[in-house]
Design an enzyme around this catalytic site. Structure first.
Site, short mmCIF file in Angstrom:
data_model
loop_
_atom_site.label_atom_id
_atom_site.label_comp_id
_atom_site.label_asym_id
_atom_site.label_seq_id
_atom_site.Cartn_x
_atom_site.Cartn_y
_atom_site.Cartn_z
N ASN A 69 0.86 -1.19 0.00
CA ASN A 69 0.00 0.00 0.00
C ASN A 69 0.90 1.24 0.00
O ASN A 69 1.47 1.59 1.03
CB ASN A 69 -0.90 -0.04 1.25
CG ASN A 69 -1.74 1.22 1.40
OD1 ASN A 69 -1.86 2.01 0.46
ND2 ASN A 69 -2.33 1.39 2.57
N TRP A 70 1.02 1.84 -1.17
CA TRP A 70 1.93 2.99 -1.28
C TRP A 70 1.33 4.26 -0.66
O TRP A 70 2.02 5.28 -0.56
CB TRP A 70 2.28 3.24 -2.74
CG TRP A 70 3.18 2.21 -3.36
CD1 TRP A 70 3.66 1.06 -2.75
CD2 TRP A 70 3.73 2.21 -4.68
NE1 TRP A 70 4.46 0.36 -3.63
CE2 TRP A 70 4.52 1.05 -4.82
CE3 TRP A 70 3.61 3.09 -5.77
CZ2 TRP A 70 5.20 0.75 -6.00
CZ3 TRP A 70 4.29 2.78 -6.95
CH2 TRP A 70 5.08 1.62 -7.05
N LYS A 71 0.06 4.23 -0.32
CA LYS A 71 -0.63 5.40 0.26
C LYS A 71 -0.44 6.63 -0.66
O LYS A 71 -0.33 6.47 -1.87
CB LYS A 71 -0.15 5.67 1.68
CG LYS A 71 -0.19 4.42 2.55
CD LYS A 71 -0.07 4.72 4.01
CE LYS A 71 0.06 3.42 4.77
NZ LYS A 71 -0.13 3.58 6.21
N HIS A 103 -9.57 0.69 4.87
CA HIS A 103 -8.32 0.97 5.58
C HIS A 103 -8.62 1.93 6.73
O HIS A 103 -9.46 2.83 6.60
CB HIS A 103 -7.30 1.58 4.61
CG HIS A 103 -5.92 1.62 5.19
ND1 HIS A 103 -5.55 2.58 6.11
CD2 HIS A 103 -4.84 0.83 5.00
CE1 HIS A 103 -4.28 2.36 6.46
NE2 HIS A 103 -3.84 1.30 5.81
N GLU A 150 -7.16 4.43 7.79
CA GLU A 150 -6.99 5.86 7.45
C GLU A 150 -8.22 6.38 6.72
O GLU A 150 -8.61 7.54 6.89
CB GLU A 150 -5.70 6.04 6.62
CG GLU A 150 -4.46 5.84 7.48
CD GLU A 150 -3.22 5.38 6.73
OE1 GLU A 150 -3.18 5.46 5.48
OE2 GLU A 150 -2.28 4.91 7.41
N GLU A 162 -5.46 -5.28 10.59
CA GLU A 162 -4.48 -4.20 10.78
C GLU A 162 -4.77 -3.46 12.08
O GLU A 162 -5.61 -2.54 12.10
CB GLU A 162 -4.58 -3.20 9.62
CG GLU A 162 -4.24 -3.80 8.27
CD GLU A 162 -3.62 -2.76 7.36
OE1 GLU A 162 -2.51 -3.01 6.88
OE2 GLU A 162 -4.22 -1.69 7.16
N SER A 217 3.24 -2.19 10.49
CA SER A 217 4.69 -2.20 10.70
C SER A 217 5.35 -3.55 10.42
O SER A 217 6.35 -3.91 11.04
CB SER A 217 5.04 -1.71 12.12
OG SER A 217 4.61 -0.37 12.29
N GLY A 242 2.72 -1.22 4.35
CA GLY A 242 2.77 0.20 4.03
C GLY A 242 4.19 0.66 3.79
O GLY A 242 4.75 0.49 2.71
N GLY A 243 4.82 1.22 4.83
CA GLY A 243 6.14 1.83 4.69
C GLY A 243 7.17 0.96 3.99
O GLY A 243 7.89 1.43 3.09
C1 PEP Z 1 -0.90 0.01 6.00
O1 PEP Z 1 -1.00 1.20 5.77
O2 PEP Z 1 -1.76 -0.76 5.57
C2 PEP Z 1 0.24 -0.43 6.81
C3 PEP Z 1 0.21 -1.65 7.28
O3 PEP Z 1 1.25 0.47 7.02
P1 PEP Z 1 2.69 0.17 7.71
O4 PEP Z 1 3.19 -1.12 7.14
O5 PEP Z 1 3.52 1.34 7.35
O6 PEP Z 1 2.42 0.06 9.18
#
Ligand code: PEP
Length: 255
Positions: free
Chosen positions: A9-11, A100, A102, A172, A218, A239-240
């Site tokens: 997920n590049w957001k 999600h 967010e 998540e 994470s 994500g990151g």
């Molecule tokens: C996400 O946004 O779905 C996510 C899991 O982010 P991160 O891996 O950065 O916690």
């Protein structure tokens, strides 16, 4: 069908050239892993304007797939600034992330709205990656299972058996997203097992066994193998770490 799967997920990150460069680096580095017998399905979810260009870089008939991060609940019409599931499918998307945290937090997406988005995505032939997860307050109040049970019941379990079979679930925990604080593999496993129990109650035991359930929060190159080794964890929503080709490739190799 249950399968190992890693979704990036590049957001709201990367410009068009940056995204095209990143995906070509990922497909280059991960080519061998993606061709192996244990290879997971790999879904890349860039921002909308990058979808076509990123999709062009994905090898055809491979483990690589294109996904979006959201869609509108209507098929078309006067909804300025929105993107329909049908349009996403037309640029090559096979998956769409829905619910999600967010989107729930910053855009007020409710279970009612998400149930409409799920229907729209499925009608367009997209596979939804439906996210659930509790806040830190909810976890500390020992209400995680009630909360997730409720998200599943009101957001997801209205689908028919055939529709539900197309859905991937991502657990998540909100307190783990982007914080560097990962759920332990035991914490992830116990919620994934709970989700499978809820599916068995809402549908049947076979549906529970057949559902792909991802962990997100994470997850990274260091902890992915331990998380993915849990019996009810089928992969990750990342994500990151999906923004770094080397890290994302290491995660793809963690099965
Ligand atoms: C996400 O946004 O779905 C996510 C899991 O982010 P991160 O891996 O950065 O916690």
């Amino acid at each position: 069908m249950r399968q190992n799967l890693v979704a990036g997920n590049w957001k709201m990150n990367l410009t068009y050239p940056e995204g095209v460069a990143l995906v070509s680096e990922i497909t280059r580095l991960a080519a061998e892993a993606a061709a192996g017998a244990n290879a997971p399905e790999i879904v890349i979810c860039p921002p909308f304007p990058l979808l076509h260009g990123v999709g062009e870089q994905l090898p055809k008939a491979s483990k690589f797939h294109l996904g979006a991060q959201n869609c509108h609940q209507k098929e078309s019409g006067a909804f300025t600034g929105e993107v329909s599931a049908k349009v996403l499918a037309s640029v090559g998307c096979e998956y769409v992330i829905l619910g999600h945290s967010e989107r729930r937090q910053y855009f007020g997406e409710t279970d009612e709205l998400l149930s409409q988005k799920l229907k729209a995505a499925l009608a367009a032939g997209l596979k939804p990656i439906f996210c659930v997860g509790e806040s830190l307050d909810t976890r500390e109040a020992d209400e995680t299972f009630d909360f997730i049970g409720q998200q599943l019941a009101s957001g997801l379990f209205h689908l028919s058996n055939e529709e539900f079979a197309q859905v991937v679930i991502a657990y998540e925990p909100i307190w783990a997203i982007g914080t560097g604080r990962t759920a332990t593999s035991a914490q992830a496993q116990e919620v994934h097992a709970f989700i499978r129990e809820q599916i068995a109650r809402a549908y049947d035991a076979q549906a529970a066994l057949d559902t792909t359930i991802l962990y997100g929060g994470s997850a990274n190159a260091q902890n992915a193998r331990e998380l993915f080794s849990q019996p009810d964890v089928d992969g990750g929503l990342i994500g990151g770490a999906s923004l770094k080709a080397v890290d994302f490739t290491a995660i793809i190799q963690s099965f």
